[in-house]
Scaffold this motif. Structure first.
Motif, PDB file in Angstrom:
ATOM      1  N   LEU A 265     -20.539  -4.516  27.828  1.00 25.62           N
ATOM      2  CA  LEU A 265     -19.331  -4.204  27.083  1.00 25.62           C
ATOM      3  C   LEU A 265     -18.924  -5.372  26.212  1.00 25.62           C
ATOM      4  O   LEU A 265     -19.057  -6.528  26.600  1.00 25.62           O
ATOM      5  N   GLY A 266     -18.415  -5.075  24.987  1.00 24.76           N
ATOM      6  CA  GLY A 266     -17.987  -6.112  24.063  1.00 24.76           C
ATOM      7  C   GLY A 266     -16.562  -6.555  24.331  1.00 24.76           C
ATOM      8  O   GLY A 266     -15.871  -6.023  25.198  1.00 24.76           O
ATOM      9  N   PRO A 267     -16.088  -7.543  23.551  1.00 25.25           N
ATOM     10  CA  PRO A 267     -14.727  -8.047  23.713  1.00 25.25           C
ATOM     11  C   PRO A 267     -13.688  -6.973  23.396  1.00 25.25           C
ATOM     12  O   PRO A 267     -13.938  -6.019  22.665  1.00 25.25           O
ATOM     13  N   ASP A 268     -12.494  -7.190  23.907  1.00 27.03           N
ATOM     14  CA  ASP A 268     -11.391  -6.262  23.714  1.00 27.03           C
ATOM     15  C   ASP A 268     -10.867  -6.348  22.279  1.00 27.03           C
ATOM     16  O   ASP A 268     -10.792  -7.431  21.693  1.00 27.03           O
ATOM     17  N   ARG A 269     -10.469  -5.203  21.706  1.00 29.25           N
ATOM     18  CA  ARG A 269     -10.007  -5.159  20.319  1.00 29.25           C
ATOM     19  C   ARG A 269      -8.789  -6.051  20.091  1.00 29.25           C
ATOM     20  O   ARG A 269      -8.740  -6.838  19.141  1.00 29.25           O
ATOM     21  N   ASP A 270      -7.779  -5.925  20.944  1.00 30.59           N
ATOM     22  CA  ASP A 270      -6.565  -6.718  20.763  1.00 30.59           C
ATOM     23  C   ASP A 270      -6.857  -8.211  20.839  1.00 30.59           C
ATOM     24  O   ASP A 270      -6.262  -9.017  20.108  1.00 30.59           O
ATOM     25  N   HIS A 271      -7.792  -8.573  21.717  1.00 26.26           N
ATOM     26  CA  HIS A 271      -8.168  -9.983  21.844  1.00 26.26           C
ATOM     27  C   HIS A 271      -8.831 -10.479  20.569  1.00 26.26           C
ATOM     28  O   HIS A 271      -8.559 -11.591  20.093  1.00 26.26           O
ATOM     29  N   ILE A 311     -18.268 -18.440  13.808  1.00 24.73           N
ATOM     30  CA  ILE A 311     -18.483 -19.599  14.684  1.00 24.73           C
ATOM     31  C   ILE A 311     -17.179 -20.030  15.342  1.00 24.73           C
ATOM     32  O   ILE A 311     -17.131 -20.318  16.543  1.00 24.73           O
ATOM     33  N   GLU A 312     -16.096 -20.079  14.548  1.00 26.60           N
ATOM     34  CA  GLU A 312     -14.785 -20.447  15.100  1.00 26.60           C
ATOM     35  C   GLU A 312     -14.367 -19.470  16.187  1.00 26.60           C
ATOM     36  O   GLU A 312     -13.837 -19.854  17.240  1.00 26.60           O
ATOM     37  N   ALA A 313     -14.592 -18.176  15.936  1.00 25.76           N
ATOM     38  CA  ALA A 313     -14.200 -17.163  16.913  1.00 25.76           C
ATOM     39  C   ALA A 313     -15.006 -17.282  18.197  1.00 25.76           C
ATOM     40  O   ALA A 313     -14.469 -17.127  19.302  1.00 25.76           O
ATOM     41  N   GLU A 314     -16.297 -17.571  18.075  1.00 21.65           N
ATOM     42  CA  GLU A 314     -17.137 -17.722  19.263  1.00 21.65           C
ATOM     43  C   GLU A 314     -16.707 -18.927  20.094  1.00 21.65           C
ATOM     44  O   GLU A 314     -16.796 -18.902  21.320  1.00 21.65           O
ATOM     45  N   LYS A 315     -16.216 -19.976  19.419  1.00 20.95           N
ATOM     46  CA  LYS A 315     -15.678 -21.120  20.160  1.00 20.95           C
ATOM     47  C   LYS A 315     -14.452 -20.709  20.962  1.00 20.95           C
ATOM     48  O   LYS A 315     -14.278 -21.105  22.120  1.00 20.95           O
ATOM     49  N   GLU A 316     -13.577 -19.935  20.329  1.00 20.30           N
ATOM     50  CA  GLU A 316     -12.363 -19.481  21.018  1.00 20.30           C
ATOM     51  C   GLU A 316     -12.702 -18.550  22.178  1.00 20.30           C
ATOM     52  O   GLU A 316     -12.083 -18.599  23.239  1.00 20.30           O
ATOM     53  N   LEU A 317     -13.692 -17.674  21.921  1.00 23.60           N
ATOM     54  CA  LEU A 317     -14.059 -16.669  22.917  1.00 23.60           C
ATOM     55  C   LEU A 317     -14.907 -17.250  24.032  1.00 23.60           C
ATOM     56  O   LEU A 317     -14.871 -16.772  25.167  1.00 23.60           O
ATOM     57  N   GLY A 318     -15.697 -18.289  23.707  1.00 26.89           N
ATOM     58  CA  GLY A 318     -16.584 -18.864  24.701  1.00 26.89           C
ATOM     59  C   GLY A 318     -17.856 -18.060  24.903  1.00 26.89           C
ATOM     60  O   GLY A 318     -18.460 -18.099  25.976  1.00 26.89           O
ATOM     61  N   GLY A 319     -18.260 -17.318  23.888  1.00 26.78           N
ATOM     62  CA  GLY A 319     -19.477 -16.518  23.981  1.00 26.78           C
ATOM     63  C   GLY A 319     -19.883 -16.015  22.615  1.00 26.78           C
ATOM     64  O   GLY A 319     -19.154 -16.161  21.641  1.00 26.78           O
ATOM     65  N   SER A 320     -21.068 -15.397  22.523  1.00 23.11           N
ATOM     66  CA  SER A 320     -21.598 -14.932  21.249  1.00 23.11           C
ATOM     67  C   SER A 320     -21.036 -13.567  20.876  1.00 23.11           C
ATOM     68  O   SER A 320     -20.883 -12.682  21.725  1.00 23.11           O
ATOM     69  N   LEU A 321     -20.752 -13.397  19.576  1.00 22.81           N
ATOM     70  CA  LEU A 321     -20.288 -12.102  19.061  1.00 22.81           C
ATOM     71  C   LEU A 321     -21.397 -11.368  18.310  1.00 22.81           C
ATOM     72  O   LEU A 321     -21.161 -10.272  17.807  1.00 22.81           O
ATOM     73  N   ARG A 322     -22.560 -11.961  18.226  1.00 17.67           N
ATOM     74  CA  ARG A 322     -23.606 -11.393  17.393  1.00 17.67           C
ATOM     75  C   ARG A 322     -24.065  -9.998  17.837  1.00 17.67           C
ATOM     76  O   ARG A 322     -24.419  -9.174  17.002  1.00 17.67           O
ATOM     77  N   TYR A 324     -22.167  -7.694  18.902  1.00 19.66           N
ATOM     78  CA  TYR A 324     -21.035  -6.778  18.860  1.00 19.66           C
ATOM     79  C   TYR A 324     -20.498  -6.633  17.436  1.00 19.66           C
ATOM     80  O   TYR A 324     -19.586  -7.351  17.025  1.00 19.66           O
ATOM     81  N   GLN A 325     -21.063  -5.697  16.679  1.00 14.75           N
ATOM     82  CA  GLN A 325     -20.630  -5.473  15.301  1.00 14.75           C
ATOM     83  C   GLN A 325     -19.161  -5.065  15.253  1.00 14.75           C
ATOM     84  O   GLN A 325     -18.398  -5.511  14.385  1.00 14.75           O
ATOM     85  N   GLU A 326     -18.757  -4.202  16.172  1.00 17.46           N
ATOM     86  CA  GLU A 326     -17.374  -3.720  16.167  1.00 17.46           C
ATOM     87  C   GLU A 326     -16.388  -4.857  16.411  1.00 17.46           C
ATOM     88  O   GLU A 326     -15.324  -4.932  15.796  1.00 17.46           O
ATOM     89  N   ALA A 327     -16.759  -5.788  17.300  1.00 21.09           N
ATOM     90  CA  ALA A 327     -15.883  -6.923  17.580  1.00 21.09           C
ATOM     91  C   ALA A 327     -15.749  -7.817  16.348  1.00 21.09           C
ATOM     92  O   ALA A 327     -14.668  -8.342  16.062  1.00 21.09           O
ATOM     93  N   ARG A 328     -16.835  -7.977  15.591  1.00 20.91           N
ATOM     94  CA  ARG A 328     -16.759  -8.780  14.362  1.00 20.91           C
ATOM     95  C   ARG A 328     -15.875  -8.097  13.327  1.00 20.91           C
ATOM     96  O   ARG A 328     -15.183  -8.753  12.550  1.00 20.91           O
TER      97      ARG A 328
END
Length: 351
Positions: A265-271, A311-322, A324-328
């Protein structure tokens, strides 16, 4: 008796560009503009044109282009970040003070030019500049046997290059207006909301959006509204179908069924929206409003800036977003919502 043989140095050249001079002289010549904010420069194409022109004239290979510019507190602008990512281009930044004066650029140029000449890394240097401050760099390079070829921009009248700089250079060439014209265009003037009107603009935009929903920035970016992901067959197989159930109730049951533990599962939308807004706020504070304003009207970010956002978002999240297209997509939504709010622009509007 041993004798030493002279080994000829292979022909190699570097291009040194004082962007402050190039932009100011070209803006005045082509558009009658006195400020960079009044025009846009296709820097990548301009650099390609300069390197092609040098290749036609100089023997040997190009070492690299040194691009000297300035920015407040040495914080690179959007355009400067794009230039820094070009191959065989080295960005050097000085400080731009409150009076719009470049500080430290001439010292950096002299250091680079003198070091290359001292180590015999180049035989020729192409210098696109006009200030007399560049004279020590020219003299230093020539003491090591480097030929300096001075380029200038066609002046609106008289001369826009220091007399001593012209005299000391080995060759001099003036770039004509027709050579530079394709890379300079007048900037679109964005309306600046009056003080205290930002809240009214946001309220009006929100009301209009409720009446006529418009695409979000990410939907425009993607070219189509986000689609609902199909439920995997493994999940459908686990959904019980009660007696007398209709297709609609079965579909609702499948969509509400929790995925098995092995489904990623990808990251939460609100997050993601929150992270996007946080990065935008951080950049507004660190890079300045004028820097972020250069991204408008949006909603498409230059690839270099979009990568920095990820890159900034992945630092905040602590994981890769690559994966998860929807999360990007949500990340860009949050970023643009904060930027549009900063400048009092209705969400979802691209101009």
């Amino acid at each position: 008796m041993a004798t030493s043989e002279y080994v000829a140095q292979p022909a190699r050249y570097a291009i040194f560009v004082d962007a402050g001079y190039l932009y100011a002289a070209s803006g005045a010549l082509l558009l009658g503009c006195g400020s960079r904010r009044e025009y846009r420069v296709a820097a990548e194409k301009l650099i390609k044109a300069l390197t092609d022109h040098a290749d036609e004239q100089r023997r040997g290979e190009l070492l690299r282009v040194y691009w000297f510019d300035a920015a407040p507190k040495k914080q690179p602008t959007v355009d400067q970040r794009v230039i820094a990512n070009l191959p065989l281009v080295k960005l050097r930044l000085g400080n731009l003070n409150a009076q719009g004066q470049q500080k430290g650029v001439d010292a950096q140029l002299r250091a680079d030019l003198e070091a290359l000449a001292r180590h015999r890394a180049i035989t020729d240097a192409v210098l696109l500049a006009g200030d007399e401050d560049m004279l020590p760099a020219v003299e230093a390079a020539q003491r090591y046997g480097v030929r300096v070829h001075l380029w200038g921009v066609e002046p609106t009248h008289g001369s826009n290059q220091a007399e001593w700089l012209v005299w000391e250079s080995d060759t001099v060439e003036v770039l004509a207006a027709d050579f530079l014209r394709p890379y300079f265009t007048k900037a679109k003037v964005l309306p600046v909301p009056a003080p205290g009107s930002a809240a009214a603009v946001r309220d009006a935009a929100a009301a209009a959006q409720r009446a006529n929903p418009v695409p979000s920035p990410s939907q425009v970016f993607a070219g189509k509204p986000p689609s609902v992901k199909p439920v995997p067959a493994a999940v459908r197989a686990t959904v019980p179908v009660p007696g007398g159930a209709t297709p609609a109730t079965v579909a609702a049951s499948m969509n509400s069924t929790a995925a098995p533990a092995d489904v990623k599962l990808g990251p939460d939308r609100d997050h993601m929206l929150e992270i996007g807004e946080h990065v935008a706020q951080k950049w507004i504070f660190e890079r300045g409003r004028d820097n972020i304003r250069d991204l408008l009207p949006g909603p498409i970010l230059p690839p270099v800036i979009d990568k920095e956002l990820l890159i900034e978002a992945e630092k905040e999240l602590g994981g890769s977003l690559r994966p998860y297209q929807e999360a990007r997509t949500w990340l860009r939504d949050g970023f643009w919502e904060r930027v549009y709010r900063e400048f009092g622009i209705g969400i979802g509007k691209s101009d």
